[in-house]
Structures are given as C-alpha cells and as structure tokens.
Design a protein around this motif. Structure first.
Motif, PDB file in Angstrom:
ATOM      1  N   LEU A  22       0.835  -1.207   0.000  1.00 45.26           N
ATOM      2  CA  LEU A  22       0.000   0.000   0.000  1.00 45.26           C
ATOM      3  C   LEU A  22       0.873   1.261   0.000  1.00 45.26           C
ATOM      4  O   LEU A  22       0.567   2.233  -0.701  1.00 45.26           O
ATOM      5  N   ARG A  49       0.938   4.228  -2.737  1.00 42.75           N
ATOM      6  CA  ARG A  49       0.855   5.659  -2.393  1.00 42.75           C
ATOM      7  C   ARG A  49       1.920   6.451  -3.155  1.00 42.75           C
ATOM      8  O   ARG A  49       1.628   7.482  -3.766  1.00 42.75           O
ATOM      9  N   LEU A  67      -6.852   6.356  -1.872  1.00 44.89           N
ATOM     10  CA  LEU A  67      -5.615   6.287  -1.075  1.00 44.89           C
ATOM     11  C   LEU A  67      -5.651   7.273   0.098  1.00 44.89           C
ATOM     12  O   LEU A  67      -5.127   6.983   1.174  1.00 44.89           O
ATOM     13  N   ALA A 107      -2.197   4.567   4.249  1.00 47.96           N
ATOM     14  CA  ALA A 107      -1.163   4.275   3.249  1.00 47.96           C
ATOM     15  C   ALA A 107       0.221   4.796   3.643  1.00 47.96           C
ATOM     16  O   ALA A 107       1.180   4.644   2.885  1.00 47.96           O
ATOM     17  N   TYR A 149      -4.274  -4.303   5.554  1.00 46.85           N
ATOM     18  CA  TYR A 149      -4.061  -3.535   4.321  1.00 46.85           C
ATOM     19  C   TYR A 149      -4.637  -4.222   3.073  1.00 46.85           C
ATOM     20  O   TYR A 149      -4.677  -3.638   2.011  1.00 46.85           O
TER      21      TYR A 149
END
Lengths: 145, 306
Positions: B25, B29, B134, B139, B156
């Motif tokens: 994640l 990002r 996001l 994140a 996640y």
C-alpha cells in the motif's frame, strides 16, 4: 482504522463509482462517469467548423495549439462555440488565430486565416482523399511586423 | 442475528480483509501519488492555458459547479501549485492524515476545472478515484517521512482490493455503457469504425495527428467486429482481476495491449493505463521499493550488509 470504518469507506467509494449506472448513459459526469465514449451510433458524415491557413500553394490545416488548446476536442469546442455565436465572436477568434500564426515560424507561409464550416464524409476524406464542401464563416489577414 | 463462519457475509469479509503487506500500500501511495504529481507537472502549461479561455467557453462539471464562473488565472495558478506541493507531501507520507485528503481534493478540483471548458476527458477519472481512495487509507504506515511504522487494525488487504475494484468498475461501466446505448448491435463493428473515422477526421481538420493505422483499417470494416468483441470481452471481463494470480496478470496484459491499439487506431492516449498505473494495485509493486530501500539501508550502515 477499524474493520467497520474500512467497510464504510469501501462501500461508499464503490457505491459512488458505480452510481452512474443509476443515471442515463448520456448524463456523463466527472469523475463519476458513465463512460459513454465510443458507444454512440453515428454516421460517417461530419459537419464541423475549423480554421484554414491560406498559403500561395493552397489551404493548409493549422494546429490545435494555434486555435487555443493543445487538446483537439477542446480546440474544436472553441471554434464551434465561436461559429455558433457568429459575427463578432467568430471574427475575434479569427484574429486571435492570425496573431498566433504570425509568431509561429512553422506557419511562416500562411498569409491569411479562413474559418470555415466543412461537410465531409470521414471515410472518403481519409481513405479516398476526397474532401467535401466548405463554407466560409470569417476571414482575416496574418499581420507580421 | 449471528454471522456463521460460512455465511456469505463472513466469506466476503474474510476475502476482503485477507492480509496484504503494508509495504504494498505504501508503494502504491508513492507510485500513484507520484504519477499524479508528474501528470500535473507535464500538464502545467495546459492547466494554466485554459484559464485564459473566454468565459463564454465555461461549462462547469463536477465540483466546479460550485462556481458561478471561471476563476482568475492567478487563483488557479496558486491552486495548481499548492496541489503539486500537497501531492509531493502525499508521496513522501508527510502528515498523511491531513495532507492526503487535501491533495486528493486539490487534484479533483484541478482536473475538474480543466474539464470545464467544453470537453470532459475520460483519461483522468481513475487516477483521481485512486488518489481519493488512497487518501482514505492508512497508506503511510510504511516508508513515510518523519513517521515510525504503524499497524492498521483492519490490515491492508482491503485497501489493495478496493483500488483494484475501482479500476475494474471503470472498465465494466464502459462496457455496460456500450450495451445500454447501442445494445448488442455495438459488436457489428460499424459503430466503432464510424467513431474511429470521425475521430480521425476531426483531428485531421484541426491539424492534429491522425492515428497511424486508422486509414488502413477503415478500408477493411470487417476487422472492427473482431475489435468490438475483444473490447467488450475485456471490459466486461475486468472482474477476473479480483481472482488475482495469472488470470489477473493476463487480463492486465490484454487491456494494456488494447490501449496500445487505441493509439494506433485513434491516437488517443489513456496515459494512466498505458504507463501501467491503473494496474499497479494488481501487481506486487512493493518488491522494487523493498529492494531499493534495503540497498540504501546497507549502504548507510555497512554492518547490516555483513
């Protein structure tokens, strides 16, 4: 972040993204779109307004940036709106284009601008090199210092 | 009412919240936020050019409907610059809980503003949806500047799946729109052929570049039936990516090829999928970052290498 909060975020975002299904396909939006592009039935005949550069060797097409936007469809919207309003508006657009052409070296051969509305068949034009007819909407000179 | 382990909701919840690495994640990002930053950088001139359009061209879409008319060019310049700064902080994970929603809002505003001048582009929607998503996720629990690693209670895995589902939804919606508007008749090829012909003619008349293979294929209309079947199969088959593994990767490859085909036939560049950004949530994108950050850590502290 808890599972409940994660589930709420997930449902809201997925629901919002799919919400255009509840709208008519033509009711497009941003960023929540129905994505109607390429779905409409349309003939190959096109009536559209656009500027032409007048040169000693005949007319030449200009470029979207010269019209006012590097995006082709946005450039098209600029010309169509001016032509729809007519008169002063289309004359002003012609002058703006002429002013940009005057300072662009690759259009050094262009001496005047014509804004025309053309009726073309797309396949004839592109494949058979057979353009349709054009009507003049406005014309102006390219003035260089 | 109790939820048994085999109830559909429990099965769905187990699948949705199945673990995934926090690093994946974090990598998404950086990649998607980085893409959005570069996108604004590249489009900077154009974003400002629209502010000089005559007010008569203004057709507000989305959030810009809040405005009565266009903003002053200097105001828009400030908004674009601030959004880019926020996106840079988004990528770095700085003050993420505050910065990320502001960056997403800025991006939504800037792209909506650009679309408010007579033409709604469909090339930016998924980028904006991904950045908004996001911004709602943890994140920055890894690889964030000025912040120790954290652990999200819900894990996640749901975040990665949500990003994939948003991507899938946009393709499925595009497929459904074709069926809603034209019905199954869309696959006869004539409609797509005419769209491609008209699109290229508009480009030619406005002095834009026409697609390299457009004229060749316009002479062979039967080929468009094949393109149409493939297009609908790929768009409506997008949910296959939710299976993960090789079916997902195969679909990604096929759709990427489809977008390349769109360039050759229409000269329309859907940059977000073309550079792979739309599909990053399907891939193990954390691996190159883990490798890079591991090397940097060993370089800074040679004892680790030993």
């Amino acid at each position: 972040m808890t599972r409940v909060a994660a589930a709420v975020v997930s449902v809201v975002l997925i629901g919002a993204t799919l919400s255009p299904l509840a709208r008519k396909p033509a009711d497009d939006g941003y960023p929540l779109s129905t994505y109607p592009m390429f779905a409409w039935r349309r003939p190959t005949k096109l009536t559209m307004s656009y500027p032409l550069g007048v040169t000693a060797r005949g007319p030449r097409y200009l470029s979207p940036g010269i019209i006012g936007s590097f995006e082709v469809l946005q450039a098209r919207a600029i010309v169509e709106r001016a032509v729809a309003k007519g008169g002063k508006e289309v004359a002003m657009l012609c002058e703006r284009i002429a002013a940009r052409v005057a300072t662009t070296p690759r259009f050094a051969d262009v001496t005047a601008i014509r804004i025309v509305t053309g009726n073309h068949d797309a396949v004839d034009f592109l494949v058979r090199d057979a353009p349709g007819i054009e009507y003049e909407r406005a014309a102006c000179e390219v003035r260089r210092r | 009412m109790t939820m048994t382990p085999r109830s559909p909701v429990a099965v769905l919840a187990r699948w949705w919240f199945a673990p995934a690495p926090a690093e994946r994640l974090a990598a998404l990002r950086m990649l998607i936020g980085g893409y959005a930053f570069v996108y604004l950088w590249i489009r900077f001139g154009e974003l400002l050019a629209v502010t000089r359009f005559p007010a008569t061209q203004w057709r507000a879409v989305g959030v810009t409907r809040l405005l009565d008319g266009p903003l002053a060019p200097t105001v828009m310049l400030v908004i674009v610059v601030v959004t880019m700064v926020l996106l840079a902080a988004f990528v770095l994970g700085l003050q993420y809980r505050i910065v990320a929603p502001l960056a997403a809002l800025g991006l939504l505003w800037v792209t909506s503003y650009r679309n408010s001048w007579g033409m709604v582009f469909h090339t930016e929607n998924l980028m904006v949806l991904h950045v908004i998503a996001l911004a709602c996720m943890p994140a920055a629990d890894r690889w964030a500047l000025g912040r120790p690693p954290g652990e999200a209670a819900a894990g996640y895995g749901w975040c990665i799946k949500l990003l994939v589902v948003l991507m899938v939804a946009t393709y499925v919606l595009a497929g459904i729109a074709k069926l809603r508007i034209a019905g199954l008749g869309w696959i006869d090829g004539e409609l797509l052929r005419n769209q491609i012909a008209i699109d290229n003619l508009r480009k030619a008349l406005l002095g834009g570049s026409i697609a390299p293979l457009a004229t060749q294929f316009l002479e062979h209309p039967s080929a468009f039936t094949v393109f149409c079947v493939l297009t609908l199969a790929l768009e409506l088959g997008a949910p296959i990516t939710l299976l993960g593994g090789w079916p997902a990767r195969l679909w990604v490859l096929a759709v990427w090829g489809f977008h390349v085909g769109v360039i050759f036939l229409m000269n329309i560049w859907f940059l977000y999928p073309l550079v792979g950004a739309a599909f990053w949530p399907v891939l193990r994108v954390e691996r190159p970052f883990a490798s890079l950050f591991g090397r940097v850590a060993r370089w800074r502290d040679p004892r680790r290498a030993a």
